[in-house]
Design a protein around this motif. Structure first.
Motif: not given
Length: 82
Positions: A50-64
């Motif tokens: 969940a935390s990696e998905r949140r970080k990646l979503a924020a970095a790529l401007q996509l939803s989780e």
């Protein structure tokens, strides 16, 4: 006279929505930069927490959910290739 053939598939999206039908979300067109980063991450780890998905979503401007779905689809693609 009614010109409709009676097939529900001929109704427009707005008509389906008004009738209580659900509309599908438009397909996400990922940028090449987003795909590149997603592929790099996938090479390192096939499953994201969940935390990696949140970080990646924020970095790529996509939803989780978009990240989660991309990883699910990518794992299935890998499975088909094997």
């Amino acid at each position: 006279a009614d010109d409709s053939s009676g097939y529900e598939s001929e109704s427009t999206g707005a008509e389906r929505a008004a009738a209580g039908g659900r509309q599908r979300r438009a397909r996400t067109a990922f940028t090449s930069e987003q795909v590149c980063q997603l592929e790099k991450t996938f090479l390192r780890q096939k499953y994201l927490g969940a935390s990696e998905r949140r970080k990646l979503a924020a970095a790529l401007q996509l939803s989780e959910i978009q990240i989660k779905t991309w990883f699910q689809n990518r794992r299935m693609k890998l499975k088909r290739q094997i």
